[in-house]
Write a protein that holds these residues in place. Structure first.
Motif, PDB file in Angstrom:
ATOM      1  N   THR A  44      22.030  -0.690  10.043  1.00 42.46           N
ATOM      2  CA  THR A  44      23.322  -0.390  10.198  1.00 42.46           C
ATOM      3  C   THR A  44      24.385  -1.393   9.963  1.00 42.46           C
ATOM      4  O   THR A  44      25.256  -1.108   9.202  1.00 42.46           O
ATOM      5  N   ALA A  45      24.247  -2.600  10.508  1.00 39.82           N
ATOM      6  CA  ALA A  45      25.129  -3.631   9.920  1.00 39.82           C
ATOM      7  C   ALA A  45      25.031  -4.017   8.374  1.00 39.82           C
ATOM      8  O   ALA A  45      26.167  -3.989   7.779  1.00 39.82           O
ATOM      9  N   GLU A  46      23.757  -3.869   7.904  1.00 37.51           N
ATOM     10  CA  GLU A  46      23.627  -3.902   6.431  1.00 37.51           C
ATOM     11  C   GLU A  46      24.429  -2.908   5.599  1.00 37.51           C
ATOM     12  O   GLU A  46      25.193  -2.942   4.748  1.00 37.51           O
ATOM     13  N   ASP A  47      24.315  -1.673   6.090  1.00 39.64           N
ATOM     14  CA  ASP A  47      24.932  -0.508   5.490  1.00 39.64           C
ATOM     15  C   ASP A  47      26.531  -0.548   5.737  1.00 39.64           C
ATOM     16  O   ASP A  47      27.152  -0.265   4.651  1.00 39.64           O
ATOM     17  N   TYR A  48      27.034  -1.162   6.720  1.00 40.56           N
ATOM     18  CA  TYR A  48      28.307  -1.166   6.785  1.00 40.56           C
ATOM     19  C   TYR A  48      29.035  -2.269   6.135  1.00 40.56           C
ATOM     20  O   TYR A  48      30.103  -2.166   5.262  1.00 40.56           O
ATOM     21  N   GLU A  49      28.221  -3.258   5.806  1.00 38.67           N
ATOM     22  CA  GLU A  49      28.706  -4.673   5.004  1.00 38.67           C
ATOM     23  C   GLU A  49      28.770  -3.782   3.230  1.00 38.67           C
ATOM     24  O   GLU A  49      29.480  -4.449   2.654  1.00 38.67           O
ATOM     25  N   LEU A  50      27.486  -3.199   3.252  1.00 40.80           N
ATOM     26  CA  LEU A  50      27.603  -2.552   1.952  1.00 40.80           C
ATOM     27  C   LEU A  50      28.679  -1.883   1.407  1.00 40.80           C
ATOM     28  O   LEU A  50      29.358  -1.720   0.341  1.00 40.80           O
ATOM     29  N   ALA A  51      29.186  -0.943   2.582  1.00 35.83           N
ATOM     30  CA  ALA A  51      30.077  -0.030   2.175  1.00 35.83           C
ATOM     31  C   ALA A  51      31.548  -0.942   2.189  1.00 35.83           C
ATOM     32  O   ALA A  51      32.411  -0.601   1.264  1.00 35.83           O
ATOM     33  N   LEU A  52      31.620  -1.988   2.865  1.00 39.87           N
ATOM     34  CA  LEU A  52      32.804  -2.849   2.595  1.00 39.87           C
ATOM     35  C   LEU A  52      32.812  -3.602   1.545  1.00 39.87           C
ATOM     36  O   LEU A  52      33.906  -3.547   0.457  1.00 39.87           O
ATOM     37  N   SER A  53      31.785  -4.293   1.161  1.00 42.11           N
ATOM     38  CA  SER A  53      31.891  -5.193   0.023  1.00 42.11           C
ATOM     39  C   SER A  53      31.747  -4.666  -1.275  1.00 42.11           C
ATOM     40  O   SER A  53      32.402  -5.073  -2.265  1.00 42.11           O
ATOM     41  N   HIS A  54      31.132  -3.625  -1.463  1.00 43.61           N
ATOM     42  CA  HIS A  54      30.897  -2.886  -2.723  1.00 43.61           C
ATOM     43  C   HIS A  54      32.075  -1.779  -3.074  1.00 43.61           C
ATOM     44  O   HIS A  54      32.232  -1.495  -4.347  1.00 43.61           O
ATOM     45  N   HIS A  55      32.564  -1.316  -1.871  1.00 40.29           N
ATOM     46  CA  HIS A  55      33.442  -0.137  -2.022  1.00 40.29           C
ATOM     47  C   HIS A  55      34.954  -0.418  -1.667  1.00 40.29           C
ATOM     48  O   HIS A  55      35.794  -0.139  -2.328  1.00 40.29           O
ATOM     49  N   LEU A  56      34.930  -0.486  -0.210  1.00 42.08           N
ATOM     50  CA  LEU A  56      36.257  -0.518   0.289  1.00 42.08           C
ATOM     51  C   LEU A  56      37.351  -1.863  -0.152  1.00 42.08           C
ATOM     52  O   LEU A  56      38.166  -1.533  -0.361  1.00 42.08           O
ATOM     53  N   LEU A  57      36.613  -2.862   0.159  1.00 40.90           N
ATOM     54  CA  LEU A  57      37.163  -4.132  -0.245  1.00 40.90           C
ATOM     55  C   LEU A  57      37.713  -4.240  -1.627  1.00 40.90           C
ATOM     56  O   LEU A  57      38.992  -4.759  -1.712  1.00 40.90           O
ATOM     57  N   PRO A  58      36.971  -3.889  -2.479  1.00 41.50           N
ATOM     58  CA  PRO A  58      37.368  -4.173  -4.230  1.00 41.50           C
ATOM     59  C   PRO A  58      38.811  -3.236  -4.178  1.00 41.50           C
ATOM     60  O   PRO A  58      39.348  -3.671  -4.885  1.00 41.50           O
ATOM     61  N   PHE A  59      39.021  -2.142  -3.331  1.00 40.77           N
ATOM     62  CA  PHE A  59      40.296  -1.185  -3.672  1.00 40.77           C
ATOM     63  C   PHE A  59      41.275  -1.769  -2.411  1.00 40.77           C
ATOM     64  O   PHE A  59      42.344  -2.131  -2.833  1.00 40.77           O
TER      65      PHE A  59
END
Length: 407
Positions: free
Chosen positions: A99-114
């Protein structure tokens, strides 16, 4: 032209009752002014009126902070990058590793770039809609190698909403636009891909040195990829033909799986050829003995590599390729479907798969059987044996019960 004066009333629910304060920006700084408690006569309406007076004074340039009331300078408003990173680190211990890995992926690849440079208060419903549109455009215009489905985009919005919920609790923003003003994308019915028995046979024929790994993933209770990569030789009892899942993401996932004799023989051969085969060694080890094989490598190099080889062979035979969307989760559905075709009871299959919720198993069974009833009740009218194709031992047991009742 200076920034327009804006502000808000803050109602604080403290141990000594409700109190009121103002939060606003004045002369380039964020201000927090304590007004007083409800017991002192302060109300929401009175606080709102005071805010209007303060903003009017600011527009006229005559407002000055009162030392008595402007007691504390709030910390600078964090950017989304700063706040989201702190939020994830603070809660990481609450999540399973996956779950932590999935959250980190959502942040680093999608939410943070925007959103990384946005202040929290700048993440409005309009900005979230712009993010959604950008993700859809990436997919429709082929701008990224692995575009997101509407369902996955909505999952990233859920992550964003969780983070902004925390910001509301910490009184950094007044409300969460994801929950109050943002509409999620319409999701298509997910394609529930799976393989037929013949397709599994082909996939295993072309798997080469990874045949045992893929056979275990499909045939041993539909192991999750994390369960597969963490499997150790001590978890296998090849003499008894069982596999113990000791590490799983759910309590139901910790289980014992019964293995087919053919799979047991394949695993014996795999063990003889393995470089490391001590009890604590991983069954499907990578390059480093002490570490489990990396899941993405298993997914992309082994599973997708075998699918590519199978499709190449099918193309030479002028046959259609394997279905799109074959993942390790699709291999779990494949296991359930094959057990359904063999007539296995869904409860047994669900237990072998480690399902906390049997609905997925039942859904696959429904797809396979088409919900066709196994018996007909017409015999109730004709006087014939209405129990149709029930097993003989069930029939005889019922007959004995009827006889006992009559005696």
């Amino acid at each position: 032209m200076g920034r327009k004066a804006t502000g808000q009333v803050v109602e604080v629910n403290g141990a000594n009752g409700d109190s009121f304060a103002l939060r606003f920006r004045a002369y380039g700084k964020r201000r927090y002014v304590t007004l007083g408690a409800a017991a002192e006569g302060w109300t929401q309406a009175k606080a709102t009126e005071e805010l209007a007076n303060v903003l009017a004074d600011m527009r006229r340039g005559i407002w000055k902070p009162e030392e008595r009331r402007d007691r504390r300078e709030p910390p600078p408003e964090p950017t989304f990058h700063e706040f989201a990173s702190e939020w994830l680190e603070a809660r990481r211990h609450e999540f399973a590793a996956r779950t932590a890995e999935d959250y980190e992926l959502a942040l680093s690849h999608h939410l943070l770039p925007f959103f990384k440079d946005h202040r929290l208060s700048e993440i409005t419903a309009q900005e979230v809609d712009r993010y959604k549109a950008a993700k859809v455009r990436e997919r429709e215009e082929g701008l990224v190698e692995r575009p997101l489905s509407n369902r996955t985009i909505n999952k990233t919005l859920t992550r964003l909403g969780q983070i902004l919920d925390a910001a509301v609790r910490y009184e950094l923003i007044e409300h969460n636009p994801v929950k109050t003003k943002v509409e999620k994308l319409r999701e298509a019915e997910p394609k529930r891909a799976r393989l037929t028995g013949k397709q599994v046979q082909l996939l295993l024929r072309v798997a080469g040195p990874h045949r045992a790994l893929l056979a275990t993933a499909i045939m041993a209770g539909g192991l999750r990829v994390s369960e597969l990569t963490h499997l150790r030789w001590r978890d296998l009892d090849l003499g008894q033909g069982t596999l113990n899942v000791a590490a799983s993401k759910t309590a139901a996932g910790v289980r014992q799986v019964v293995l087919d004799p053919e799979l047991v023989q394949l695993l014996r051969e795999h063990k003889l050829a393995a470089e490391w085969s001590q009890p604590d060694d991983f069954v499907f080890a990578g390059r480093i003995r002490e570490k489990p094989r990396e899941r993405n490598s298993v997914r992309t190099r082994i599973l997708y590599g075998a699918i590519e080889k199978a499709n190449a062979q099918l193309a030479t035979e002028d046959r259609p390729p394997l279905p799109d969307g074959i993942t390790f989760h699709a291999l779990r559905r494949t296991y359930a479907a094959l057990r359904a075709e063999l007539g296995e009871h869904p409860a047994i299959t669900a237990a072998q798969m480690g399902h906390r919720d049997p609905r997925m198993t039942l859904r696959v069974y429904t797809d396979v059987t088409g919900m066709r009833p196994r018996t007909k009740l017409g015999g109730l009218l004709t006087g014939t044996d209405w129990r149709g194709n029930l097993a003989p031992d069930v029939d005889s047991a019922q007959d004995q019960t009827d006889a006992d009742s009559a005696s």
